[in-house]
Motif scaffolding. Structure first.
Motif, PDB file in Angstrom:
ATOM      1  N   SER A   1       0.832  -1.219   0.000  1.00 11.72           N
ATOM      2  CA  SER A   1       0.000   0.000   0.000  1.00 11.72           C
ATOM      3  C   SER A   1       0.865   1.267   0.000  1.00 11.72           C
ATOM      4  O   SER A   1       0.557   2.252   0.662  1.00 11.72           O
ATOM      5  N   TRP A   2       1.962   1.215  -0.762  1.00 10.34           N
ATOM      6  CA  TRP A   2       2.814   2.387  -0.935  1.00 10.34           C
ATOM      7  C   TRP A   2       2.537   3.001  -2.304  1.00 10.34           C
ATOM      8  O   TRP A   2       2.133   2.312  -3.234  1.00 10.34           O
ATOM      9  N   ASP A   3       2.780   4.282  -2.416  1.00  9.65           N
ATOM     10  CA  ASP A   3       2.735   4.941  -3.718  1.00  9.65           C
ATOM     11  C   ASP A   3       4.078   4.753  -4.415  1.00  9.65           C
ATOM     12  O   ASP A   3       5.135   4.913  -3.797  1.00  9.65           O
ATOM     13  N   LEU A   4       4.030   4.449  -5.704  1.00  8.27           N
ATOM     14  CA  LEU A   4       5.238   4.342  -6.504  1.00  8.27           C
ATOM     15  C   LEU A   4       5.132   5.294  -7.682  1.00  8.27           C
ATOM     16  O   LEU A   4       4.139   5.270  -8.411  1.00  8.27           O
ATOM     17  N   ARG A   5       6.150   6.139  -7.844  1.00 11.21           N
ATOM     18  CA  ARG A   5       6.168   7.086  -8.965  1.00 11.21           C
ATOM     19  C   ARG A   5       7.500   6.988  -9.686  1.00 11.21           C
ATOM     20  O   ARG A   5       8.559   7.010  -9.056  1.00 11.21           O
ATOM     21  N   VAL A   6       7.429   6.854 -11.012  1.00 15.99           N
ATOM     22  CA  VAL A   6       8.627   6.826 -11.847  1.00 15.99           C
ATOM     23  C   VAL A   6       8.484   7.929 -12.884  1.00 15.99           C
ATOM     24  O   VAL A   6       7.503   7.968 -13.624  1.00 15.99           O
ATOM     25  N   ALA A   7       9.447   8.839 -12.940  1.00 14.26           N
ATOM     26  CA  ALA A   7       9.310   9.986 -13.825  1.00 14.26           C
ATOM     27  C   ALA A   7      10.673  10.571 -14.163  1.00 14.26           C
ATOM     28  O   ALA A   7      11.685  10.264 -13.514  1.00 14.26           O
ATOM     29  N   THR A   8      10.700  11.398 -15.204  1.00 13.87           N
ATOM     30  CA  THR A   8      11.887  12.172 -15.562  1.00 13.87           C
ATOM     31  C   THR A   8      11.582  13.637 -15.329  1.00 13.87           C
ATOM     32  O   THR A   8      10.629  14.168 -15.892  1.00 13.87           O
ATOM     33  N   GLU A   9      12.369  14.280 -14.471  1.00 16.17           N
ATOM     34  CA  GLU A   9      12.162  15.684 -14.131  1.00 16.17           C
ATOM     35  C   GLU A   9      13.499  16.405 -14.092  1.00 16.17           C
ATOM     36  O   GLU A   9      14.442  15.939 -13.447  1.00 16.17           O
ATOM     37  N   ASN A  10      13.574  17.554 -14.785  1.00 12.54           N
ATOM     38  CA  ASN A  10      14.780  18.387 -14.766  1.00 12.54           C
ATOM     39  C   ASN A  10      16.036  17.587 -15.094  1.00 12.54           C
ATOM     40  O   ASN A  10      17.070  17.697 -14.426  1.00 12.54           O
ATOM     41  N   ASN A  11      15.924  16.737 -16.111  1.00 13.11           N
ATOM     42  CA  ASN A  11      17.051  15.934 -16.596  1.00 13.11           C
ATOM     43  C   ASN A  11      17.487  14.848 -15.617  1.00 13.11           C
ATOM     44  O   ASN A  11      18.587  14.303 -15.741  1.00 13.11           O
ATOM     45  N   TYR A  12      16.629  14.525 -14.650  1.00 16.47           N
ATOM     46  CA  TYR A  12      16.906  13.436 -13.716  1.00 16.47           C
ATOM     47  C   TYR A  12      15.762  12.427 -13.770  1.00 16.47           C
ATOM     48  O   TYR A  12      14.588  12.798 -13.929  1.00 16.47           O
ATOM     49  N   THR A  13      16.113  11.161 -13.635  1.00 13.66           N
ATOM     50  CA  THR A  13      15.090  10.112 -13.541  1.00 13.66           C
ATOM     51  C   THR A  13      14.859   9.787 -12.074  1.00 13.66           C
ATOM     52  O   THR A  13      15.822   9.570 -11.324  1.00 13.66           O
ATOM     53  N   LEU A  14      13.593   9.768 -11.677  1.00 11.05           N
ATOM     54  CA  LEU A  14      13.236   9.563 -10.279  1.00 11.05           C
ATOM     55  C   LEU A  14      12.416   8.294 -10.111  1.00 11.05           C
ATOM     56  O   LEU A  14      11.522   7.995 -10.906  1.00 11.05           O
ATOM     57  N   VAL A  15      12.724   7.556  -9.059  1.00 11.69           N
ATOM     58  CA  VAL A  15      11.860   6.473  -8.581  1.00 11.69           C
ATOM     59  C   VAL A  15      11.532   6.813  -7.140  1.00 11.69           C
ATOM     60  O   VAL A  15      12.419   6.874  -6.285  1.00 11.69           O
ATOM     61  N   GLU A  16      10.253   7.058  -6.863  1.00 14.74           N
ATOM     62  CA  GLU A  16       9.835   7.472  -5.518  1.00 14.74           C
ATOM     63  C   GLU A  16       8.896   6.443  -4.906  1.00 14.74           C
ATOM     64  O   GLU A  16       7.937   6.006  -5.542  1.00 14.74           O
ATOM     65  N   LEU A  17       9.177   6.069  -3.688  1.00 14.61           N
ATOM     66  CA  LEU A  17       8.308   5.212  -2.887  1.00 14.61           C
ATOM     67  C   LEU A  17       7.825   6.043  -1.712  1.00 14.61           C
ATOM     68  O   LEU A  17       8.638   6.632  -0.988  1.00 14.61           O
ATOM     69  N   HIS A  18       6.519   6.079  -1.526  1.00 15.01           N
ATOM     70  CA  HIS A  18       5.941   7.007  -0.553  1.00 15.01           C
ATOM     71  C   HIS A  18       4.890   6.283   0.290  1.00 15.01           C
ATOM     72  O   HIS A  18       3.989   5.632  -0.239  1.00 15.01           O
ATOM     73  N   LYS A  19       5.043   6.382   1.584  1.00 14.62           N
ATOM     74  CA  LYS A  19       4.046   5.833   2.502  1.00 14.62           C
ATOM     75  C   LYS A  19       3.405   6.971   3.276  1.00 14.62           C
ATOM     76  O   LYS A  19       4.088   7.788   3.880  1.00 14.62           O
ATOM     77  N   VAL A  20       2.072   6.993   3.263  1.00 13.03           N
ATOM     78  CA  VAL A  20       1.341   7.985   4.059  1.00 13.03           C
ATOM     79  C   VAL A  20       0.281   7.247   4.855  1.00 13.03           C
ATOM     80  O   VAL A  20      -0.791   6.931   4.345  1.00 13.03           O
ATOM     81  N   GLY A  21       0.570   6.939   6.120  1.00 19.90           N
ATOM     82  CA  GLY A  21      -0.408   6.271   6.986  1.00 19.90           C
ATOM     83  C   GLY A  21      -0.942   5.018   6.336  1.00 19.90           C
ATOM     84  O   GLY A  21      -0.213   4.172   5.843  1.00 19.90           O
ATOM     85  N   GLU A  22      -2.266   4.917   6.283  1.00 18.60           N
ATOM     86  CA  GLU A  22      -2.922   3.750   5.702  1.00 18.60           C
ATOM     87  C   GLU A  22      -3.388   4.043   4.295  1.00 18.60           C
ATOM     88  O   GLU A  22      -4.161   3.307   3.723  1.00 18.60           O
ATOM     89  N   LYS A  23      -2.897   5.119   3.691  1.00 19.33           N
ATOM     90  CA  LYS A  23      -3.348   5.536   2.380  1.00 19.33           C
ATOM     91  C   LYS A  23      -2.923   4.544   1.315  1.00 19.33           C
ATOM     92  O   LYS A  23      -1.800   4.069   1.279  1.00 19.33           O
ATOM     93  N   VAL A  24      -3.849   4.256   0.412  1.00 16.27           N
ATOM     94  CA  VAL A  24      -3.533   3.436  -0.745  1.00 16.27           C
ATOM     95  C   VAL A  24      -3.702   4.319  -1.967  1.00 16.27           C
ATOM     96  O   VAL A  24      -4.801   4.692  -2.335  1.00 16.27           O
ATOM     97  N   GLY A  25      -2.620   4.671  -2.597  1.00 16.49           N
ATOM     98  CA  GLY A  25      -2.678   5.637  -3.691  1.00 16.49           C
ATOM     99  C   GLY A  25      -2.615   4.990  -5.049  1.00 16.49           C
ATOM    100  O   GLY A  25      -2.372   3.793  -5.206  1.00 16.49           O
ATOM    101  N   GLU A  26      -2.827   5.809  -6.084  1.00 16.08           N
ATOM    102  CA  GLU A  26      -2.661   5.355  -7.443  1.00 16.08           C
ATOM    103  C   GLU A  26      -1.166   5.360  -7.765  1.00 16.08           C
ATOM    104  O   GLU A  26      -0.497   6.374  -7.625  1.00 16.08           O
ATOM    105  N   MET A  27      -0.647   4.247  -8.214  1.00  8.63           N
ATOM    106  CA  MET A  27       0.786   4.133  -8.377  1.00  8.63           C
ATOM    107  C   MET A  27       1.201   4.054  -9.843  1.00  8.63           C
ATOM    108  O   MET A  27       2.367   4.003 -10.153  1.00  8.63           O
ATOM    109  N   ARG A  28       0.275   4.010 -10.733  1.00 10.33           N
ATOM    110  CA  ARG A  28       0.636   3.961 -12.150  1.00 10.33           C
ATOM    111  C   ARG A  28      -0.327   4.807 -12.941  1.00 10.33           C
ATOM    112  O   ARG A  28      -1.477   4.933 -12.617  1.00 10.33           O
TER     113      ARG A  28
END
Length: 249
Positions: free
Chosen positions: A222-249
């Motif tokens: 139930s973590w958020d996963l974000r993969v993106a390219t921003e400002n010439n950098y590639t990011l992989v972000e894993l995010h936990k917020v309490g019991e939140k189930v986010g959209e990951m794709r």
């Protein structure tokens, strides 16, 4: 007579305290031995379970792989051949991931109390992952070990490893960064590189086994996963917020 009446209870008190002190010391020693035996038993059971899982899971997967490889020589259609190769590579990757997960999980099983100070922290384990690749990786880790339970640690470390391996294999990067910030209620882990970036949906790449495995892990936790390219950098972000189930794709 008065002195005798005074000395008698004093002697009884001294003897009682001495005996009770020894008794409590013995009880504490027995308690420590019981805890040690219990910890040893738990660790042994964990290893036996790991051995069973490796036998049942990995052995079966390797057998199926051998069957698929044997069948390849009879496939004449190039498209079907490529598709079978893709499935074999994916299975190999998943077996490798499973073994890594099992080993990581075992490292977090209960051990003797006196060994506790020697356990590696999350920060140390993340640094070890960063050192596994040839690319220079900076680590800035500020999430305490107490912020995650054992399963979260195993899954998070596995995701970080997948992201770092992807950087080395596909990004053509010269520099990478791993950053972890937050607490038990909310934390975010970012793996960043200065590589070639992403084109389109990275989850649709033919060789995006690692990303898809990360997606499945994050979804399960139930973590958020974000993969993106921003400002010439590639990011992989894993995010936990309490019991939140986010959209990951």
């Amino acid at each position: 007579m008065d002195i005798g009446n005074w000395i008698t209870p004093l002697l009884v008190y001294i003897v009682s305290v001495t005996l009770l002190s020894r008794l409590f010391s013995m009880l504490e020693k027995i308690q420590r031995e019981l805890e040690s035996e219990r910890a040893n038993k738990v660790a042994l059971e964990a290893r036996e379970q790991l051995a069973k899982e490796l036998h049942d899971g990995v052995a079966q997967s390797l057998f199926l792989l051998s069957v698929k490889v044997d069948r390849l020589e009879f496939i004449t259609d190039q498209e079907k051949y490529n598709h079978e190769i893709y499935k074999i590579r994916k299975t190999v990757h998943e077996v490798n991931r499973y073994v890594r997960q099992a080993i990581s999980h075992l490292s977090y099983s209960t051990t003797l109390a006196e060994d506790a100070p020697q356990r590696e922290s999350l920060n140390e384990k993340v640094k070890q992952i960063a050192e596994e690749v040839l690319i220079s990786m900076d680590v800035d880790w500020n999430i305490s070990d107490e912020s995650l339970n054992p399963k979260e640690k195993v899954e998070l470390l596995a995701c970080i490893r997948e992201a770092v391996i992807n950087i080395q294999k596909h990004a053509h990067a010269t520099k990478g960064w791993i950053e972890g910030k937050g607490n038990k209620e909310e934390w975010k882990v970012t793996i960043k590189d200065n590589g070639i970036g992403l084109l389109g949906d990275p989850f649709n790449y033919n060789d995006s086994y690692g990303l898809n495995i990360m997606y499945e892990r994050a979804k399960e936790m139930s973590w958020d996963l974000r993969v993106a390219t921003e400002n010439n950098y590639t990011l992989v972000e894993l995010h936990k917020v309490g019991e939140k189930v986010g959209e990951m794709r």
